[in-house]
Design an enzyme around this catalytic site. Structure first.
Site, PDB file in Angstrom:
ATOM      1  N   CYS A 105      -8.507 -23.882  18.756  1.00 54.41           N
ATOM      2  CA  CYS A 105      -9.737 -24.067  19.543  1.00 54.41           C
ATOM      3  C   CYS A 105     -10.002 -25.532  19.892  1.00 54.41           C
ATOM      4  O   CYS A 105     -10.670 -25.813  20.888  1.00 54.41           O
ATOM      5  CB  CYS A 105     -10.927 -23.507  18.781  1.00 54.41           C
ATOM      6  SG  CYS A 105     -10.752 -21.729  18.467  1.00 54.41           S
ATOM      7  N   ALA A 151     -11.972   2.877   0.125  1.00 56.46           N
ATOM      8  CA  ALA A 151     -12.766   3.648   1.091  1.00 56.46           C
ATOM      9  C   ALA A 151     -14.114   2.999   1.421  1.00 56.46           C
ATOM     10  O   ALA A 151     -15.108   3.672   1.664  1.00 56.46           O
ATOM     11  CB  ALA A 151     -12.974   5.085   0.602  1.00 56.46           C
ATOM     12  N   CYS A 205     -15.698 -23.421  17.134  1.00 59.61           N
ATOM     13  CA  CYS A 205     -14.660 -23.598  16.112  1.00 59.61           C
ATOM     14  C   CYS A 205     -13.877 -24.856  16.452  1.00 59.61           C
ATOM     15  O   CYS A 205     -13.819 -25.246  17.622  1.00 59.61           O
ATOM     16  CB  CYS A 205     -13.737 -22.377  16.142  1.00 59.61           C
ATOM     17  SG  CYS A 205     -12.351 -22.472  14.983  1.00 59.61           S
ATOM     18  N   ASP A 229       0.862  -1.182   0.000  1.00 62.32           N
ATOM     19  CA  ASP A 229       0.000   0.000   0.000  1.00 62.32           C
ATOM     20  C   ASP A 229       0.902   1.238   0.000  1.00 62.32           C
ATOM     21  O   ASP A 229       2.103   1.145   0.266  1.00 62.32           O
ATOM     22  CB  ASP A 229      -0.895  -0.050   1.243  1.00 62.32           C
ATOM     23  CG  ASP A 229      -2.038   0.946   1.157  1.00 62.32           C
ATOM     24  OD1 ASP A 229      -2.192   1.601   0.105  1.00 62.32           O
ATOM     25  OD2 ASP A 229      -2.771   1.069   2.149  1.00 62.32           O
ATOM     26  N   ASP A 269      -3.718   7.335  -4.041  1.00 63.95           N
ATOM     27  CA  ASP A 269      -5.078   7.749  -4.407  1.00 63.95           C
ATOM     28  C   ASP A 269      -5.708   8.481  -3.224  1.00 63.95           C
ATOM     29  O   ASP A 269      -5.147   8.511  -2.129  1.00 63.95           O
ATOM     30  CB  ASP A 269      -5.913   6.524  -4.802  1.00 63.95           C
ATOM     31  CG  ASP A 269      -6.054   5.545  -3.657  1.00 63.95           C
ATOM     32  OD1 ASP A 269      -5.024   5.236  -3.019  1.00 63.95           O
ATOM     33  OD2 ASP A 269      -7.175   5.091  -3.375  1.00 63.95           O
ATOM     34  N   CYS A 290     -10.612 -25.247  14.913  1.00 58.62           N
ATOM     35  CA  CYS A 290      -9.265 -25.033  14.385  1.00 58.62           C
ATOM     36  C   CYS A 290      -8.255 -25.543  15.407  1.00 58.62           C
ATOM     37  O   CYS A 290      -8.607 -25.790  16.563  1.00 58.62           O
ATOM     38  CB  CYS A 290      -9.046 -23.553  14.062  1.00 58.62           C
ATOM     39  SG  CYS A 290      -8.638 -22.522  15.490  1.00 58.62           S
TER      40      CYS A 290
END
Lengths: 491, 491
Positions: free
Chosen positions: A285, A197, A280, A94, A129, A282
């Site tokens: 978890c 934005a 969850c 960025d 921008d 994962c």
């Protein structure tokens, strides 16, 4: 213009699985893709782990932070970003536009920052921008956009070798400006198209407005452009945004939320303090309870929460891709809409753009599941109504939810939410849809609109509609000249 | 009768988090609980791992298989089930009723099999009930039920020490028989109440019928009885079944599906061959792709798929419990309904029982999210309409979606889907609901029914309704004597 760097493989609604070729990194990134945001100063999860454990093919970092950093500027210039971050995939950078939006000014030009991005080895760079916030006065939105467009034109002429360059699409909440911005950006020789934005819209749960903004940008950009929904990292809205045609997402949320003990799910955000059970499985978890996690030290807890947040984020991206490949992305969007009333607004806004989605939606998929009143406005239903104007019924035509009858020249079937069709089409998608036994008023109303369409297109025919107990609101939509009978009253 | 073994801690809709004390095992099982089915001959995942890795507090195995097994009968009698299976939690045993239903007869009586279950160390045993399939002739359902009830009475008199005993509730698809069966079972001294023979309904995706059957059984059983939805192991329907008041579930699916390369998700079942991406981040899926898994040998693939299936099953049980604790179980049910049209039918059937759910639903929760037209029929809306008959408006009353007016004696607010209420109640649940900006017709119609209710209860008042652009179908539900004005037409 044709986009050599981006190839579309599979489509569903306006969503697609694509391949973004990133020549400077020597890699091809499969989209939709999630770019974890890496803050060079605070590596919550090491980039090498993002790649090996989470499957990240691309990440994003902020070149403006490096540009202004005493610690990292020289190291980045000497060693290059890939070495500095220890990441072999593609790296997008960025430009400082976010800092510009937050703090009002930055001390770098588009030409300077693009050259810097090139010098530190970025694979996809970004010009400076102007991110105009939602609901800005029209004049400001226009003049900001003019500045952004000048900078895209400057960016076109900076020599950055093989580095791809972002062409952000701005325009605040003005659909016509977003569309014009998309058209202008697409006409440059730049490569990737962030819709900018939109973070304030997402922070305020204005998902319907987000859908309208993306739809407008997409109309300008056309189908071939790879689109980045800039700043969108909450897994809750991936399915919706992909269905609108977004290809790239970036998440700082995984790390920022972890710092505040916030736990991401596809149904929203939970605070660790409020959890008794982990919804969850994962690796983080499956082995721990919320209580376990609360008892860890700050640093370990933050890291583990960030890992969970990444797991659920990448999981949702895989879920979206699988749905897209299976042709049931809109079923997934239906599901994800039932997370928050604002997500429902977003999904209902999608219906306003059903015609736009219809243009890329495949003619045939494996299944159409009717899952709510909103299913009645899916692109497939819009397309069926369009198709009705190309069909040629003749004479006295029975449109029936019951059995065919020899007393008519033709007997067509009627199925909510689609409306009428010749029996020969019964086995073609989407008329093979699975629908609930307890159909809702919206489904019947949409079927009635199909009847009206057919009647309108065929003034020389006479029509009889035989339905099973349609609600009054649906019967009211059937044209007066149609002979209507209720099969459920026959006995 | 009061159920000492079962204590209810938290409630949401008709769902609850409870504690089932299992004295023979010396453990307390938190409900809702999932009982993995363990086939003593084929241990796809070792029971010790079910406990340590998946958190199983209770499992179920079939005593009839042990009873008739040359391999295991003596070992079970000698060593006991806990030692044989290497499992420290609670063990429930089935009786052979399933085999009876499948093969027409079994060679054991209720008394014999209960004694056997006691001898092998089962913690919760089961008599030989008669599982009558759905849609059986009424006479058969009645006579089967009479037999089941005789056997429950026999079971009451078998000395099984501290072993708890199941009292299955049968009655096919006859709501009155299921309710009577529930009432009879609850009046025995037996302990746990399986709703039996619902598997054929689930296999045929008849979720609406399943909801009706459970609702009927629950009416008979009352609120205090722990209820087991026997044979229900697909995570897709846990939220719906818990919201109806089911406490125990058992899954053979995790292992049986794995054998066929079938992969469970909360949105349905996938075949491994059809997956390009894993829509999951459990330890099995986070480290592998579907391609990886397809390349494994049969045995390893089956075991890994079974582990995934268990992970997603236990994950959903935790998700349900967390939703229940957070007071948003019905929001989760809304979400899970968008998996298949038949699940939508199930959720729409739930609305028919909103009054029944309302009796246990807490008066206050953290939030009410309006997520679809179905939200308009939630128990909270039913309760608000009931409450309207206890409120006392006076004189000329304005019911308005806009500002209050001094031209009336009272100015009440109107909010879809609830309808009218005094402004002082604005901050009380559920009137604090978050609703979409794009409200649907069903929400407005339900608000109009609220207006009608208030008007009906207060014949001495005169009412004016000021709404913003309600659809005709809602305005049509407002009583004729109400003065109706559309605020959106004012300007």
């Amino acid at each position: 213009m044709e986009r050599d760097a981006f190839e579309i493989r599979d489509q569903d609604a306006a969503g697609r699985i694509g391949e973004l070729t990133v020549p400077r990194a020597g890699v091809t990134v499969e989209t939709p893709a999630l770019l974890p945001v890496v803050n060079p100063h605070v590596r919550t999860v090491e980039p090498a782990r993002l790649e090996s454990e989470f499957g990240a093919e691309i990440l994003i970092t902020n070149s403006y932070i490096l540009y202004g950093s005493d610690d990292f500027r020289e190291a980045a210039l000497d060693r290059g970003l890939h070495d500095l971050l220890e990441f072999d995939g593609a790296i997008m950078t960025d430009s400082g536009s976010f800092q510009l939006a937050e703090y009002g000014e930055i001390d770098v030009t588009t030409e300077e920052i693009l050259r810097f991005q090139h010098e530190v080895g970025s694979d996809i760079g970004t010009p400076v921008d102007i991110p105009t916030p939602p609901d800005a006065p029209r004049e400001r939105a226009e003049s900001d956009l003019a500045t952004t467009q000048e900078r895209l034109e400057i960016a076109e002429n900076v020599d950055v070798g093989e580095m791809l360059v972002n062409a952000p699409v701005q325009g605040s909440t003005y659909a016509d400006l977003r569309e014009a911005a998309g058209r202008h950006a697409e006409a440059t020789n730049l490569d990737v198209f962030p819709v900018g934005a939109v973070v304030p819209l997402m922070n305020e749960y204005r998902y319907a407005d987000m859908v309208d903004v993306v739809a407008a940008a997409k109309r300008g950009l056309g189908a071939d452009a790879p689109v980045h929904l800039f700043g969108a990292g909450h897994p809750m809205m991936f399915a919706l945004a992909v269905a609108m045609g977004c290809d790239l997402f970036d998440s700082a949320a995984y790390a920022l939320y972890a710092r505040d003990d916030r736990y991401l799910t596809v149904r929203g955000t939970e605070h660790l303090a409020d959890l008794d059970y982990f919804p969850c499985s994962c690796p983080v978890c499956a082995e721990r309870t919320p209580d376990d996690l609360r008892q860890r030290g700050n640093e370990e807890r933050e890291r583990l929460l960030a890992e969970h947040n990444l797991h659920v984020t990448f999981e949702e991206m895989r879920t979206v891709k699988q749905a897209l490949r299976s042709g049931n992305l809109l079923e997934l969007v239906e599901n994800r809409a039932r997370a928050h009333p604002a997500m429902l607004d977003g999904y209902r806004a999608l219906a306003d753009h059903a015609g736009q989605l219809e243009r890329s939606d495949p003619a045939s998929k494996s299944s159409f599941f009717y899952l709510s009143g909103e299913s009645a406005t899916r692109p497939e239903v819009v397309r069926h109504h369009e198709r009705l104007s190309r069909l040629d019924p003749e004479g006295e035509v029975l449109l029936t939810e019951g059995s065919p009858s020899d007393n008519f020249d033709e007997s067509w079937r009627v199925v909510a939410p689609f409306g009428p069709f010749p029996r020969a089409l019964s086995e073609t998608y989407p008329l093979t849809a699975e629908t609930p036994e307890r159909m809702d008023a919206r489904g019947y109303e949409q079927a009635a609109r199909g009847v009206a369409r057919l009647v309108d297109e065929n003034p020389d025919c006479s029509f009889t509609l035989a339905h099973h107990d349609w609600p009054a609101s649906a019967v009211a939509l059937v044209p007066d000249e149609v002979d209507v009978l209720d099969l459920s009253e026959e006995y």
